[in-house]
Design a protein around this motif. Structure first.
Motif, PDB file in Angstrom:
ATOM      1  N   ASN A 241      31.206  12.641  31.668  1.00  0.00           N
ATOM      2  CA  ASN A 241      31.404  13.923  31.005  1.00  0.00           C
ATOM      3  C   ASN A 241      32.365  14.812  31.781  1.00  0.00           C
ATOM      4  O   ASN A 241      33.144  15.566  31.184  1.00  0.00           O
ATOM      5  CB  ASN A 241      30.069  14.642  30.846  1.00  0.00           C
ATOM      6  N   THR A 245      35.711  16.394  30.322  1.00  0.00           N
ATOM      7  CA  THR A 245      35.926  17.838  30.358  1.00  0.00           C
ATOM      8  C   THR A 245      37.284  18.174  30.960  1.00  0.00           C
ATOM      9  O   THR A 245      38.009  19.042  30.458  1.00  0.00           O
ATOM     10  CB  THR A 245      34.803  18.513  31.159  1.00  0.00           C
ATOM     11  N   LEU A 302      35.124  26.703  32.474  1.00  0.00           N
ATOM     12  CA  LEU A 302      34.973  25.691  31.427  1.00  0.00           C
ATOM     13  C   LEU A 302      34.301  24.428  31.973  1.00  0.00           C
ATOM     14  O   LEU A 302      33.529  23.779  31.257  1.00  0.00           O
ATOM     15  CB  LEU A 302      36.346  25.353  30.843  1.00  0.00           C
ATOM     16  N   HIS A 306      31.695  25.206  29.465  1.00  0.00           N
ATOM     17  CA  HIS A 306      32.317  24.629  28.267  1.00  0.00           C
ATOM     18  C   HIS A 306      32.542  25.661  27.154  1.00  0.00           C
ATOM     19  O   HIS A 306      32.947  25.273  26.060  1.00  0.00           O
ATOM     20  CB  HIS A 306      31.467  23.484  27.688  1.00  0.00           C
ATOM     21  N   ASP A 314      32.450  26.900  21.807  1.00  0.00           N
ATOM     22  CA  ASP A 314      32.422  25.660  22.599  1.00  0.00           C
ATOM     23  C   ASP A 314      33.822  25.061  22.590  1.00  0.00           C
ATOM     24  O   ASP A 314      34.236  24.389  21.626  1.00  0.00           O
ATOM     25  CB  ASP A 314      31.404  24.680  22.015  1.00  0.00           C
ATOM     26  N   ILE A 316      35.224  22.719  24.420  1.00  0.00           N
ATOM     27  CA  ILE A 316      35.345  21.257  24.537  1.00  0.00           C
ATOM     28  C   ILE A 316      35.151  20.598  23.191  1.00  0.00           C
ATOM     29  O   ILE A 316      35.919  19.711  22.785  1.00  0.00           O
ATOM     30  CB  ILE A 316      34.327  20.725  25.561  1.00  0.00           C
ATOM     31  N   THR A 325      26.323  18.811  26.890  1.00  0.00           N
ATOM     32  CA  THR A 325      26.680  20.056  27.582  1.00  0.00           C
ATOM     33  C   THR A 325      25.636  20.484  28.587  1.00  0.00           C
ATOM     34  O   THR A 325      25.808  21.480  29.262  1.00  0.00           O
ATOM     35  CB  THR A 325      26.861  21.178  26.547  1.00  0.00           C
TER      36      THR A 325
END
Length: 407
Positions: A241, A245, A302, A306, A314, A316, A325
């Motif tokens: 993740n 991101t 972020l 996020h 949001d 992302i 998340t």
């Protein structure tokens, strides 16, 4: 800044610095019962007159051994033996000795066994013996051992071999006076360990082996359980993740602020993260919701949240990246923006060296504004634009001919 949770049982992982500690523990387990044994040999000289040949027979050898509590001195006297021929041990306190030459200093001769060395020596000392000679068990040849006889005061005591002792005993039984002279021989030192110490070392070694084996079993069980636990899969998921991101953030637009910039909508209060007013050469990032923030401020935000700090969009997911998340990711602060970015450079630079896309050339840049912006915000933007135009006009009027910013 949150860090990933430590794996269960991570404190059990082997480390090389534990080896000196193990060596120290083993050194402390060395028994204190071990000792250094010091003993002295004795030169034993004998002389007697052979009645058959009328010749004096002498013998001299380092065949004796002093007792541990015996004075290391020299003595000389005639040998005396117990009168009872059936009891040559000298264990009875009332033992009488046969001395061929009465009235002279004499040395008691007794056999080993049936009682302690101390008892034999004290019984002979009561009969005025100046020294005690104990010969070893039958069948042991001329071997000797160190006698333990604490509490015999200043009586010289030595041990001789059974062969020599029986020869002297036979001569005295025949009534032949035997003169014995005892002098100190050489010194010997031996390292030895008692049976109790050996047992202690074995038990300590077995205990350490059991503890080490139990520790290894417990460690590998913890490692096996952790391999299939949700912590392991969660760490892998968090790592994936975080990569996604970063890729999503790299796709956001970057822009360099200039004097008189009309391309983006700059909020009156400046960056909502650091609460600083935008200045020339500041690198800002434009989110899908059209909110603008400093790149060095919004990127860590972020990675952590996020979402946009202003409208909670949001970001992302808005870019098409789907992920969990609720992850715990490690925040990496990007390097600060260099100050040598040219003020007139209108090109947009992307993070990690990627080329930036140019913002559309629109005098008012209406495409970046929300359609539902309130009237108060429009008035504030107009006020900022008016202030910037006044500042530009004042700078142009004060700049001499040939100045790069002169219009």
């Amino acid at each position: 800044m949150r860090r990933p949770a430590a794996a269960p049982g991570s404190w059990l992982r082997p480390r090389s610095q534990w080896l000196p500690l193990l060596v120290l523990v083993l050194s402390l387990l060395r028994p204190a019962a071990g000792a250094r044994v010091e003993w002295f040999t004795a030169f034993v000289s004998t002389a007697y007159l052979d009645p058959d040949s009328n010749v004096t027979v002498t013998a001299n050898s380092e065949s004796g051994r002093y007792g541990d509590s015996s004075p290391k001195g020299s003595v000389q006297g005639v040998i005396g033996i117990p009168k009872n021929a059936r009891d040559q041990l000298g264990c009875d306190a009332n033992t009488e000795y046969f001395i061929p030459r009465s009235g002279e200093p004499w040395i008691a001769l007794a056999a080993r066994g049936n009682c302690t060395f101390k008892e034999k020596i004290l019984n002979a000392a009561k009969k005025m013996a100046i020294a005690v000679v104990i010969y070893n068990f039958l069948g042991t040849g001329n071997t000797t051992v160190t006698m333990n006889h604490i509490g015999t005061r200043n009586v010289v005591a030595i041990m001789i071999g059974s062969t020599t002792g029986l020869e002297i005993l036979e001569l005295v039984r025949r009534g032949i006076p035997v003169i014995m002279s005892i002098t100190v021989g050489s010194r010997h030192v031996e390292e030895w360990m008692s049976s109790q110490s050996v047992v202690f070392v074995i038990i300590a070694f077995i205990t350490m082996m059991i503890i080490s084996l139990a520790w290894l079993i417990f460690y590998y069980i913890q490692r096996f359980l952790y391999a299939g636990s949700p912590f392991s899969s969660q760490n892998k998921k968090n790592k994936n993740n975080r990569k996604e991101t970063k890729k999503a953030i790299d796709k956001l637009q970057l822009h360099t602020v200039r004097h008189g910039d009309r391309e983006i909508d700059l909020d009156i209060e400046g960056c909502a993260v650091c609460i600083e007013v935008y200045r020339s050469r500041d690198v800002v990032r434009i989110l899908p919701c059209k909110h603008v923030f400093h790149r060095v401020c919004i990127d860590p935000w972020l990675l952590e949240h996020h979402t946009c700090p202003m409208c909670k969009l949001d970001v992302i997911k808005a870019l098409g990246f789907m992920m969990d998340t609720c992850e715990n990711v490690e925040v990496v602060i990007p390097e600060s923006v260099p100050d040598n970015i040219p003020g007139g450079n209108a090109n947009v630079s992307l993070q990690d060296g990627a080329e930036a896309s140019m913002l559309p050339d629109s005098p008012t840049f209406e495409s970046l504004q929300h359609d539902d912006r309130l009237t108060e915000e429009d008035e504030a933007v107009a006020l900022i634009e008016a202030n910037l135009e006044n500042q530009i006009n004042s700078d142009s009027s004060s700049c001499p001919i040939g100045c790069p910013d002169s219009r």
